[in-house]
Design an enzyme around this catalytic site. Sequence first.
Site, short mmCIF file in Angstrom:
data_model
loop_
_atom_site.label_atom_id
_atom_site.label_comp_id
_atom_site.label_asym_id
_atom_site.label_seq_id
_atom_site.Cartn_x
_atom_site.Cartn_y
_atom_site.Cartn_z
N ASP A 248 0.84 -1.20 0.00
CA ASP A 248 0.00 0.00 0.00
C ASP A 248 0.87 1.25 0.00
O ASP A 248 2.02 1.21 0.41
CB ASP A 248 -0.87 0.03 1.26
CG ASP A 248 -2.05 -0.92 1.15
OD1 ASP A 248 -2.33 -1.37 0.03
OD2 ASP A 248 -2.67 -1.20 2.19
N LYS A 270 -4.64 3.07 -4.30
CA LYS A 270 -5.74 3.59 -5.10
C LYS A 270 -5.20 4.37 -6.30
O LYS A 270 -4.30 5.20 -6.16
CB LYS A 270 -6.58 4.49 -4.21
CG LYS A 270 -7.93 4.83 -4.73
CD LYS A 270 -8.78 5.41 -3.59
CE LYS A 270 -10.13 5.86 -4.09
NZ LYS A 270 -10.15 7.18 -4.70
N MET A 384 -7.40 8.62 9.87
CA MET A 384 -7.89 9.27 8.64
C MET A 384 -8.68 10.52 8.96
O MET A 384 -9.75 10.76 8.42
CB MET A 384 -8.76 8.29 7.84
CG MET A 384 -7.97 7.06 7.40
SD MET A 384 -8.95 5.85 6.53
CE MET A 384 -9.60 4.86 7.86
N1 SAH Z 1 -3.86 -0.20 9.07
C1 SAH Z 1 -3.28 1.08 9.47
C2 SAH Z 1 -4.29 2.20 9.34
C3 SAH Z 1 -4.72 2.48 7.93
S1 SAH Z 1 -5.80 3.86 7.82
C4 SAH Z 1 -2.78 0.97 10.91
O1 SAH Z 1 -3.04 -0.03 11.58
O2 SAH Z 1 -2.09 1.89 11.35
C5 SAH Z 1 -4.66 5.15 7.49
C6 SAH Z 1 -4.57 6.12 8.66
O3 SAH Z 1 -3.72 5.60 9.65
C7 SAH Z 1 -3.96 7.44 8.31
O4 SAH Z 1 -4.91 8.31 7.74
C8 SAH Z 1 -3.51 7.94 9.65
O5 SAH Z 1 -4.60 8.42 10.41
C9 SAH Z 1 -3.05 6.66 10.31
N2 SAH Z 1 -1.60 6.46 10.15
C10 SAH Z 1 -0.98 5.43 9.56
N3 SAH Z 1 0.36 5.57 9.63
C11 SAH Z 1 0.59 6.71 10.29
C12 SAH Z 1 1.76 7.40 10.69
N4 SAH Z 1 2.99 6.94 10.42
N5 SAH Z 1 1.62 8.56 11.37
C13 SAH Z 1 0.41 9.04 11.66
N6 SAH Z 1 -0.73 8.44 11.31
C14 SAH Z 1 -0.66 7.28 10.63
#
Ligand code: SAH
Length: 465
Positions: A248, A270, A384
Site C-alpha cells: 500500500d 488507489k 484518517m
Molecule cells: N492499518 C493502518 C491504518 C490504515 S488507515 C494501521 O493499523 O495503522 C490510514 C490512517 O492511519 C492514516 O490516515 C492515519 O490516520 C493513520 N496512520 C498510519 N500511519 C501513520 C503514521 N505513520 N503517522 C500518523 N498516522 C498514521
Amino acid sequence: MRLFPLFADLSGRRVLVVGGGAVAERKVKSLLTSGALVTVGTPQATDALEQLQAQNRIQRLHGHFHPDWLADLWLVVAATDDRELNRRIAELADAQRLFINVVDDPELSSFQVPSIVDRSPLTIAISSAGSAPVLARRVRERIETLFDHTLGSLATLAAKYRPAIRQARPELRPRREFYDWLLDGPVAAALRRQQPEQAAQLLEQALEQPQVTVSGKVLLVGAGPGDPGLLTLKALRALNEADVILYDRLVDASILELARRDAEQIAVGKIPGEDHNATQARIHALMLERAQQGQLVVRLKGGDAFVFGRGGEELEFLRQHRVPYEVVPGITAALACAAYAGIPLTHRDHAQSVRLITAHCRQDTMLEDWPALAQPHQTLAFYMGVSQVDWVARQLMDHGRSGDTPFAIIENGTRESQRVLHGLLKDMAQLARQHEIKAPSLLLIGEVTALAPTLEWFGASIPGH
Ligand code: SAH
C-alpha cells in the site's frame, strides 16, 4: 581455520566444572541440557548449584582443586576467577590429553564453546576463535532473526519420516525436491500454525503422490507505521522470502528496501479516479493470480492489517478461493504514534479506555455514538482524520466534551519527519490549519495527551498555545 568445529555427544559422559560462581553455574546448566554427567569442584557454590546438588542432578567435589579431580573425565571447564589456578588446571589437563575450556581465556583453552542458535535438533554454532566474541554475538543475533522457532519441529518431523521419505523417493533429485517442499510448503506452514497433526498428515499424503507441487500462498503482513525498526521478526522473514510484494501507499520505502532483492514489488494503492471497491477488486484479483501461479505473495499493509486495513475482506476473499494464508500483525498507528509522542494511551489517573475510530465515517449512515465518545477519562484515536478535524472537534464539544480537553495530532508518526502538534480541543481545527497538518496523521484526544510536552522524546513538537 584455527579451530576445528565439532559437535560432541556428552550424554552419560563425565565433565568437570571447576568453580562455583555465576559463570560456573551458567556452564553447568548448559552442560546439563546435553545430558552430560556434571561434577562441580569448588569450596563454595551458588544457591542454584547447591540446589542442583540436592536434587542429585550434579555431583560435587568439595574444597580446593586437586589433580586427582581430573581422573576419568571427557572434558574440563575451568571457571574460577584465579588465573594462576586456571593455568595449572589447563597444564594438567593438557598433560592428560583432556580437552579443557578456560572460560573467557582462549589462550589457555584447548576447546571453545561457540555462540549458539538453538532450534533443536537443528543447532547453529558460531565462533570467532576467541578473536571477536562481540562479532560472533552479532552474527548470532542476525541468524536468530532469520529462522523461526518451528524449524526445530520441522527437523524432528523430517528425522522421523526419513526412512519413509527415502523409500518413497529412492532417487536423489526427487528426494531433494521433497525436502525443499517440506521446508517451504504447507507442512512448515502447518507447524507455524501449531497444527502438528495436520503437518504429519500433509507429509504422509505427499509421500503417496509421485510428485509434490509447491502451492502459492498469501501472507497478510502489517508493516507498522514507518520506522523499519518496528517491523516484527516475522514480517522481516516474510520480506526475505517473498516472490512478490503487493504494498500500500502507506508503506515506507525504507521497509521495502529490506525485502529480498529479486522479489517483485507492486504498488497496489488507489489509482486516481478509481473507487475503493474497484481498488479492492484489483488487489484481490492480483493476489489470487499470483498465488495460483505458486508464488509466495506478501500483502504488505501500513500499521496492522486488521485495523482499518480491509484485511478482513482480503482474507474472506482468499478463503472463498481456497488460497492458503497466514497473518502477521503489525504495530498500528495509534500504538506507534502514542509511543513516539510520549503519550501513554491509558493512565491510571487519566484514562481507563482507548477507542480506535475512523473519522472517515462521515458520509456513512453508521454514525458514531457521539454522546459516548464525548465522555471524559477515555482516549480517542481518530484515524484518517486530517480533513475532518473541524467536524470531529465540533461533534465532541456539541455532545458535551469540554473545549479544554487536550489533544495531540501526530503527523508522519515514527518517521524522521514526525511532528506532534498539541493544544486544546477548542483550538484544534484552527491550529491544524495554521500548521498545515497533512496526512498521514493520527488524532489523539483525551486527558493523557497533556503528558506529551513532558514525556516527548522523538522528533519535532509544536506547542499550540
Ligand atoms: N492499518 C493502518 C491504518 C490504515 S488507515 C494501521 O493499523 O495503522 C490510514 C490512517 O492511519 C492514516 O490516515 C492515519 O490516520 C493513520 N496512520 C498510519 N500511519 C501513520 C503514521 N505513520 N503517522 C500518523 N498516522 C498514521
